[in-house]
Design a protein around this motif. Structure first.
Motif, PDB file in Angstrom:
ATOM      1  N   LYS A  44      48.988  37.704  38.469  1.00  0.00           N
ATOM      2  CA  LYS A  44      48.686  36.462  37.417  1.00  0.00           C
ATOM      3  C   LYS A  44      50.371  35.939  37.264  1.00  0.00           C
ATOM      4  O   LYS A  44      50.221  34.897  37.140  1.00  0.00           O
ATOM      5  CB  LYS A  44      48.994  38.416  36.005  1.00  0.00           C
ATOM      6  N   PHE A 133      42.386  43.119  34.250  1.00  0.00           N
ATOM      7  CA  PHE A 133      41.372  41.780  33.904  1.00  0.00           C
ATOM      8  C   PHE A 133      40.433  41.860  33.609  1.00  0.00           C
ATOM      9  O   PHE A 133      39.975  41.617  33.940  1.00  0.00           O
ATOM     10  CB  PHE A 133      41.924  41.293  35.955  1.00  0.00           C
ATOM     11  N   GLN A 135      38.589  41.645  29.586  1.00  0.00           N
ATOM     12  CA  GLN A 135      38.075  40.268  28.900  1.00  0.00           C
ATOM     13  C   GLN A 135      39.517  39.721  28.129  1.00  0.00           C
ATOM     14  O   GLN A 135      39.574  38.530  28.467  1.00  0.00           O
ATOM     15  CB  GLN A 135      37.428  40.165  27.293  1.00  0.00           C
ATOM     16  N   MET A 138      41.961  38.381  30.016  1.00  0.00           N
ATOM     17  CA  MET A 138      41.428  37.118  31.301  1.00  0.00           C
ATOM     18  C   MET A 138      42.007  36.046  29.917  1.00  0.00           C
ATOM     19  O   MET A 138      41.674  35.234  30.250  1.00  0.00           O
ATOM     20  CB  MET A 138      39.552  37.068  31.084  1.00  0.00           C
ATOM     21  N   GLU A 142      44.181  32.607  30.487  1.00  0.00           N
ATOM     22  CA  GLU A 142      43.762  30.815  30.428  1.00  0.00           C
ATOM     23  C   GLU A 142      44.498  30.629  29.135  1.00  0.00           C
ATOM     24  O   GLU A 142      44.177  29.223  29.407  1.00  0.00           O
ATOM     25  CB  GLU A 142      42.141  31.512  30.561  1.00  0.00           C
ATOM     26  N   THR A 191      35.238  35.195  38.031  1.00  0.00           N
ATOM     27  CA  THR A 191      35.904  36.620  38.156  1.00  0.00           C
ATOM     28  C   THR A 191      34.433  36.777  39.270  1.00  0.00           C
ATOM     29  O   THR A 191      34.097  37.694  39.018  1.00  0.00           O
ATOM     30  CB  THR A 191      35.980  37.517  37.114  1.00  0.00           C
ATOM     31  N   TYR A 204      37.415  40.585  38.344  1.00  0.00           N
ATOM     32  CA  TYR A 204      37.145  41.132  36.884  1.00  0.00           C
ATOM     33  C   TYR A 204      38.019  43.019  37.282  1.00  0.00           C
ATOM     34  O   TYR A 204      37.264  43.571  38.378  1.00  0.00           O
ATOM     35  CB  TYR A 204      35.751  40.972  36.594  1.00  0.00           C
TER      36      TYR A 204
END
Length: 392
Positions: A44, A133, A135, A138, A142, A191, A204
């Motif tokens: 990350k 990681f 939803q 993520m 992002e 992913t 994912y």
């Protein structure tokens, strides 16, 4: 486009004043400079450094944070009932089901406001820096300003600004949805499973942290500034709501009601915040009279679109069909114009379609009075079973 009567707008303003719990505005670059994210997952950190090479100076725009207390459900799905809180719908809810992930694309025009669901934990964005990681994480990676927002909110002593649910004096747990307008998306991470690109098991969930760093870099697309079709920068709007989790057996009446209450509260808050986004209402961040009605000659309601997906159906073990049905019902109640459901794959889409058919059967295709209590009872009788956590 449809107009809003000033009397209806006044009712909406009253609802905002009785349900808006916290509201803050943060310049993104200052927020990140004062609250740099803390990373415990090396991959990350790699993505963050790629997306934000200039640190806080890589960030643009202003984040507008609001937290809301749960709205009471109307007695029925009928227009007259919903108009009492500034809701109601003259057109059928538009529903689109896609086999893909959120793309956070810009709205089609200046009078459309687009929102994306965050599959939130009780503690807002709390696990952004760890190895998982899913939803929620993520979306944070992002939109990395969300990570700094979490850390900033944790320092605020009054209330519980990072809590997506709270317990009131009666002992009942209620939803406290958090909405964020204007957060910049700075990266996209693929992913999917792709052996050629070094991610045979995808990225994912638990796979991200153990993936080869070169595969993570290859899967990452960095955005400088996202521009709409007019060449203007655009930002994402987020609705953070927590689904029920780890249930067993059949969905009960109380759980079904909780899902509708939570989704409805988040969706209705988004509808109200869309009025602020399009300047139908004005928000003052350092004034007790925080939401006012400008003296406009004509008041046009914005089109509100919500992007959602298998909310509460991964780690929390929810049933996709019933959760889709209840999200459609909540959007219908809140007067949302369109729901875009991202089903991810064919299997999920078939389960979403079951939920869609039940929504049509019990609400959309019904003439006459549709009471909320009756709807919940009929859904309960469908005997939907909880699934199992996917371990992410």
């Amino acid at each position: 486009m449809s107009s809003i009567e000033r009397s209806t707008l006044q009712k909406i303003k009253e609802n905002i004043f009785s349900h808006l719990r916290d509201y803050y505005s943060f310049t993104a670059s200052e927020l990140v400079k004062e609250n740099p994210p803390t990373w415990y997952c090396q991959n990350k950190k790699v993505v963050y450094n790629m997306a934000c090479p200039n640190g806080a100076d890589s960030f643009h725009g202003t984040l507008k944070y609001t937290q809301w207390t749960q709205f009471d459900l109307p007695k029925s799905f009928n227009i007259e009932e919903k108009n009492a809180i500034g809701g109601g719908r003259k057109e059928k809810l538009e529903i689109e089901i896609l086999n893909d992930v959120f793309d956070y694309s810009p709205p089609d025009d200046d009078n459309t406001v687009v929102w994306y669901i965050n599959f939130a934990d009780l503690n807002l964005f709390a696990y952004y820096g760890g190895s998982l990681f899913a939803q929620d994480e993520m979306q944070c990676l992002e939109h990395p300003a969300l990570c700094s927002l979490h850390d900033k909110l944790e320092t605020i002593p009054d209330g519980s600004p990072t809590r997506t649910r709270t317990t009131i004096s009666s002992g009942k747990s209620i939803a406290t949805p958090v909405l964020i307008r204007g957060v910049e998306r700075q990266a996209f991470i693929k992913t999917d499973c792709n052996e050629t690109e070094g991610r045979p098991y995808g990225l994912y969930g638990n796979q991200f942290a153990i993936a080869n760093v070169d595969a993570v870099k290859l899967a990452t697309t960095v955005f400088d500034k996202r521009l709409d079709n007019k060449g203007n920068p655009y930002y994402s709007n987020i609705i953070a709501i927590e689904a029920p989790k780890y249930g067993k057996g059949y969905y009960t009446n109380s759980t079904i009601r909780m899902v509708i209450e939570t989704a409805y509260s988040g969706f209705l808050a988004a509808r109200f915040e869309s009025l602020v986004e399009t300047n139908v209402l004005e928000r003052k961040y350092k004034d007790s009279e925080h939401t006012i009605i400008p003296e406009n000659d004509e008041i046009i309601a914005p089109k509100v679109i919500i992007h959602t997906g298998n909310w509460g159906c991964g780690a929390y073990g929810g049933n996709i069909s019933i959760m889709a049905c209840l999200q459609f019902a909540a959007a219908h109640l809140a007067g949302i114009d369109k729901v875009v459901y991202h089903a991810i794959d064919d299997k999920s889409q078939s389960e979403v379609n079951i939920g869609l058919e039940i929504y049509k059967e019990l609400i959309m295709d019904v003439n006459g009075m549709i009471k909320i209590d009756d709807f919940i009872t009929k859904v309960e009788r469908k005997k939907f079973k909880w699934g199992f956590s996917n371990g992410t």
